[in-house]
Every structure is written in C-alpha cells, then in structure tokens.
Design a protein around this motif. Structure first.
Motif, PDB file in Angstrom:
ATOM      1  N   GLY A   1       3.014  15.357  -9.116  1.00 36.73           N
ATOM      2  CA  GLY A   1       3.755  15.916 -10.073  1.00 36.73           C
ATOM      3  C   GLY A   1       3.236  16.610 -11.560  1.00 36.73           C
ATOM      4  O   GLY A   1       3.857  17.408 -11.887  1.00 36.73           O
ATOM      5  N   LEU A   2       1.991  15.877 -11.856  1.00 39.05           N
ATOM      6  CA  LEU A   2       1.424  16.383 -12.867  1.00 39.05           C
ATOM      7  C   LEU A   2       0.843  17.797 -12.504  1.00 39.05           C
ATOM      8  O   LEU A   2       0.597  18.825 -13.404  1.00 39.05           O
ATOM      9  CB  LEU A   2       0.235  15.532 -13.092  1.00 39.05           C
TER      10      LEU A   2
ATOM     11  N   PHE B   1       0.906  -1.327   0.076  1.00 37.90           N
ATOM     12  CA  PHE B   1       0.022   0.179  -0.072  1.00 37.90           C
ATOM     13  C   PHE B   1       0.824   1.215  -0.162  1.00 37.90           C
ATOM     14  O   PHE B   1       0.508   2.310  -0.593  1.00 37.90           O
ATOM     15  CB  PHE B   1      -0.874  -0.199   1.309  1.00 37.90           C
ATOM     16  N   TYR B   2       2.025   1.238   0.737  1.00 33.24           N
ATOM     17  CA  TYR B   2       2.867   2.642   0.833  1.00 33.24           C
ATOM     18  C   TYR B   2       3.445   2.625  -0.500  1.00 33.24           C
ATOM     19  O   TYR B   2       3.492   3.768  -0.968  1.00 33.24           O
ATOM     20  CB  TYR B   2       3.814   2.059   1.652  1.00 33.24           C
ATOM     21  N   TYR B   3       3.703   1.712  -1.231  1.00 33.90           N
ATOM     22  CA  TYR B   3       4.447   1.728  -2.519  1.00 33.90           C
ATOM     23  C   TYR B   3       3.284   2.406  -3.608  1.00 33.90           C
ATOM     24  O   TYR B   3       3.580   3.235  -4.701  1.00 33.90           O
ATOM     25  CB  TYR B   3       5.078   0.697  -3.332  1.00 33.90           C
ATOM     26  N   VAL B   4       2.241   1.779  -3.637  1.00 31.12           N
ATOM     27  CA  VAL B   4       1.008   2.434  -4.073  1.00 31.12           C
ATOM     28  C   VAL B   4       0.836   3.798  -4.048  1.00 31.12           C
ATOM     29  O   VAL B   4       0.618   4.470  -5.090  1.00 31.12           O
ATOM     30  CB  VAL B   4      -0.328   1.356  -4.225  1.00 31.12           C
ATOM     31  N   ILE B   5       0.434   3.978  -2.798  1.00 32.75           N
ATOM     32  CA  ILE B   5       0.507   5.740  -2.546  1.00 32.75           C
ATOM     33  C   ILE B   5       1.621   6.393  -2.930  1.00 32.75           C
ATOM     34  O   ILE B   5       1.644   7.531  -3.616  1.00 32.75           O
ATOM     35  CB  ILE B   5       0.313   5.685  -1.003  1.00 32.75           C
ATOM     36  N   PHE B   6       2.648   6.103  -2.770  1.00 29.92           N
ATOM     37  CA  PHE B   6       4.058   6.662  -3.386  1.00 29.92           C
ATOM     38  C   PHE B   6       3.846   7.005  -4.668  1.00 29.92           C
ATOM     39  O   PHE B   6       4.105   8.114  -5.254  1.00 29.92           O
ATOM     40  CB  PHE B   6       5.344   5.898  -3.133  1.00 29.92           C
ATOM     41  N   ILE B   7       3.665   6.096  -5.730  1.00 29.02           N
ATOM     42  CA  ILE B   7       3.722   6.156  -7.031  1.00 29.02           C
ATOM     43  C   ILE B   7       2.581   6.870  -7.506  1.00 29.02           C
ATOM     44  O   ILE B   7       2.848   8.168  -8.128  1.00 29.02           O
ATOM     45  CB  ILE B   7       3.522   4.742  -7.733  1.00 29.02           C
ATOM     46  N   LEU B   8       1.173   6.775  -6.825  1.00 29.46           N
ATOM     47  CA  LEU B   8      -0.064   7.757  -7.304  1.00 29.46           C
ATOM     48  C   LEU B   8       0.349   9.331  -6.776  1.00 29.46           C
ATOM     49  O   LEU B   8      -0.029  10.422  -7.411  1.00 29.46           O
ATOM     50  CB  LEU B   8      -1.191   7.269  -6.471  1.00 29.46           C
ATOM     51  N   SER B   9       1.135   9.268  -5.762  1.00 33.31           N
ATOM     52  CA  SER B   9       1.325  10.771  -5.037  1.00 33.31           C
ATOM     53  C   SER B   9       2.404  11.088  -6.144  1.00 33.31           C
ATOM     54  O   SER B   9       2.100  12.624  -6.296  1.00 33.31           O
ATOM     55  CB  SER B   9       1.957  10.742  -3.680  1.00 33.31           C
TER      56      SER B   9
ATOM     57  N   SER C   1       4.172  19.713   0.081  1.00 29.94           N
ATOM     58  CA  SER C   1       3.931  19.069   1.366  1.00 29.94           C
ATOM     59  C   SER C   1       3.670  17.535   0.894  1.00 29.94           C
ATOM     60  O   SER C   1       4.136  16.614   1.901  1.00 29.94           O
ATOM     61  CB  SER C   1       2.803  19.609   2.178  1.00 29.94           C
ATOM     62  N   ASN C   2       2.914  17.359   0.093  1.00 30.53           N
ATOM     63  CA  ASN C   2       2.370  15.770  -0.235  1.00 30.53           C
ATOM     64  C   ASN C   2       3.675  15.265  -0.769  1.00 30.53           C
ATOM     65  O   ASN C   2       3.831  13.886  -0.572  1.00 30.53           O
ATOM     66  CB  ASN C   2       1.148  15.848  -1.388  1.00 30.53           C
ATOM     67  N   ILE C   3       4.439  15.787  -1.660  1.00 27.62           N
ATOM     68  CA  ILE C   3       5.521  14.988  -2.109  1.00 27.62           C
ATOM     69  C   ILE C   3       6.516  14.672  -0.883  1.00 27.62           C
ATOM     70  O   ILE C   3       7.206  13.770  -0.903  1.00 27.62           O
ATOM     71  CB  ILE C   3       6.331  15.932  -3.137  1.00 27.62           C
ATOM     72  N   LEU C   4       6.876  15.805   0.091  1.00 29.82           N
ATOM     73  CA  LEU C   4       7.500  15.544   0.999  1.00 29.82           C
ATOM     74  C   LEU C   4       7.147  14.407   1.802  1.00 29.82           C
ATOM     75  O   LEU C   4       7.687  13.468   2.370  1.00 29.82           O
ATOM     76  CB  LEU C   4       7.817  16.820   1.902  1.00 29.82           C
TER      77      LEU C   4
END
Length: 376
Positions: A62-63, A49-57, A88-91
């Motif tokens: 980024g978009l 789940f963390y990797y999924v959130i990381f990729i989506l975020s 803040s979300n990227i951080l």
C-alpha cells in the motif's frame, strides 16, 4: 478428536454400511496415516503467520502504491511493472485471512468462495513470481543493452508484457477453479480441497501441479535471475563507476535472499511429487509424509513473506523512491521535516555526482505456492 474417537467413528460407519459388493473387499491391509499432530501444528502456526504476512503485505504494498500515485507517472516501463507487481501481491495477500480461518477450524465461506479464493491465491502468487522475473529482465536490458533497449523499452512493451503475465497466471490457475470444491470430512468438518474425480486422476493432477511449480515457477525464473544479475555485475565491473562496490553488494544480497527464501520451499515441493510417485511401505510413507508436511508449513511461509515484502525491498533500493519516501514522511510528520530535507538534499547531491549508476533505479528479481492442497 483423538485416535480412539476416530476408531469408534470408523466402527460406527462400518457397522451401518449395507454394502455387500465383494469388489470392495481387498486382501491388503491399508494403513491410514494419522495427521493429528501435523494438523495441530498447522492450526497453531499457520493462522498467525498468515495474518502477519497479510498485514505486512497491505502496509508495504500500500505504501508503494501510494508513492506511485502521489509522485510517479505510469509512463515508464519500470513503473508499469512495479504497479502490476504490487497489485498481484495485494491479490495474493487478500486470500490469506480466508486460509487462516480455514486452518483454525473449517471452511465456512461456501463453495463459490472456495473456488474464487483458491484461484485468487494462485493467480496472485504466480503473477508475483513472473513480474519479479520480468522486472529483472528489464533491468538487464536497461543496463547491459542500454542503447538497443532504449528504442524497444516503451510503454506498449510494458503493457504487452503485463498482459502476458496475467494470462499465463490465469491459465496456470484454472485447475483450482475447476477442481476446488467443498466437501464434508467426518474428522475435519467442511474442507475446501481438490475433489470430484477418482483418486488416481487427482493424484496425476497433483503431480502436474508440483512439477509445474518447480519447473515453470522456480527453475526457469531462477536461471533467468542468475543470468541477468551476473550479466549486470559483469557490465558494472567493466565501466568506471564510483558506486561500483555498492551495486555489486546489492546484487549479491538480492541473489542470496532469493535463493535462501525460495529454494527450500521448492525442494519440498519436488520431494512431495517424488513421494506421490513412490511405492514404499506404509510406515515409511507416513513418517516421510509427516516430515514433509512440517517442512512445507515452514518453508512455504518464508517464501510467501518474501513475495509480499519484495516490492518494498526493491523499490526503496532506488534513490528516487527514497526521496519520495522522505518527502512523504516530512509531509505527514512535520517535526522531522528539517532533518529529512537535509538528508534528501544530500542524497540528491550524491546522485547528481554519479548520474550513471546502474542502480539509481530499482532492480528486482523474481521469487511459490503454497501447497496445491491445503493440509489441515
């Protein structure tokens, strides 16, 4: 390691001990809660789940960041707040691969990164919550108090508000920088967790963290979001607007989504604080603790997912950013250019016919932390 292996290790440590101080002897049997099933669940569920959130975020934020860079200027209050929300979300998302690896095995990144990653995690999370709340309040001013706000909603106001949010988030996260340390656990290996003080002191700090999360970063933003959007709805209903129904439906979706994503997680946080303060029998305490751990894993990740994708959701509500996105797609995928250009033109025409739509720009509410101690 199963329960039998743990018991043998305990006997080995006990037999090797040369302690003769009778103050260590107690008359009460203390039951240690087994977290084997909870840890196994976390090791299987959390990393994915963390990797999924990381990729989506990273993709979503980024978009938004790219569109701001390509088509927007930082001369409006909304864009300044939106840029800070994206950062803040990227951080916050940057810390997730570290925690995913940690849940799979142990903490392998050293003491310095233990403190830095923990601090970045909470600074990003808290600031994201506050920026969403601040953007909601800004929409309230722009719609409900449009005349008065026209004079005060300047770039300086946005910069001061952003600096205040970052300062509050850093102060709220200082505890992680001070207390997070790497320690060796005979059962779980290297742990990145709060340590360095007596158990009673650590327990009090955990209580402070839980109540801080629930009151300052959930109840207060929730009340502000509810008040602002109810006021915006009343304002929209009081004026003649062709897109009135669409705007009201949008407000309903925003409030419902916010409430559904954040309430379960923060209720679990409150229950954990109550459990720490309770004096129940060991059997009851262990069973309740396991239940709350499972609930925390699930509700926390729902809240995190909302936190990371919220800029995309709120950005593309606005027609202006929809047009920017169409232009970007048409530029990168030429075969879709003709169809997208027609859609864009249609959107511009509709927007021109309803210039006073309260939602021709992007609203945003606020959305919570992960547990203040990573359960492994």
């Amino acid at each position: 390691m199963n329960d039998e292996d743990q018991y043998e290790l305990f006997l080995e440590l006990f037999n090797d001990s040369n302690t003769t101080d009778l103050s260590y002897v107690g008359s009460k049997t203390v039951k240690i809660c087994s977290k084997e099933s909870v840890n196994y669940f976390g090791a299987r569920f959390i990393p994915v789940f963390y990797y999924v959130i990381f990729i989506l975020s990273y993709f979503g934020n980024g978009l938004v960041l790219f569109i701001i860079y390509q088509y927007e200027k930082l001369n409006t209050v909304t864009n300044v707040f939106l840029l800070n929300l994206v950062l803040s979300n990227i951080l916050f998302a940057t810390s997730l691969p570290f925690w995913a690896t940690y849940h799979q095995s142990e903490w392998i990144f050293g003491s310095f990164l233990c403190k830095m990653v923990s601090s970045a995690y909470f600074i990003g999370f808290y600031s994201s919550i506050l920026f969403l709340t601040l953007m909601t309040f800004d929409r309230y001013l722009a719609v409900v108090h449009a005349v008065a706000a026209a004079k005060s909603r300047k770039k300086a106001y946005a910069i001061v508000g952003s600096v205040a949010v970052w300062c509050i988030s850093v102060v709220a996260s200082i505890k992680e920088l001070v207390l997070q340390n790497v320690s060796k656990n005979p059962f779980s290996g290297l742990m990145c967790e709060e340590s360095g003080f007596p158990d009673s002191t650590m327990e009090r700090w955990r209580l402070v963290s839980y109540y801080q999360q629930f009151l300052l970063f959930f109840l207060l933003p929730l009340f502000m979001v509810m008040y602002c959007y109810i006021s915006i709805t009343v304002r929209i209903l009081s004026i003649r607007m062709k897109e009135k129904c669409r705007a009201i439906k949008l407000i309903f979706v925003i409030i419902l989504t916010f409430f559904a994503c954040w309430t379960p997680y923060n209720i679990v946080i409150l229950l954990q604080a109550i459990q720490i303060s309770s004096t129940k029998e060991d059997d009851d305490l262990c069973s309740e603790s396991d239940g709350l751990d499972y609930a925390l894993y699930v509700t926390r990740n729902i809240a995190f997912l909302y936190c990371c994708i919220s800029p995309v959701f709120y950005t593309f509500v606005g027609k202006k950013f929809q047009r920017h996105f169409r232009r970007l797609v048409a530029k990168k995928i030429p075969c879709l250019k003709r169809h997208i250009s027609l859609s864009s033109q249609s959107t511009k025409t509709t927007s021109h016919r309803t210039p006073h739509s309260a939602y021709d720009y992007h609203p945003a509410p606020r959305p919570h932390t992960y547990s203040h101690t990573h359960t492994k």
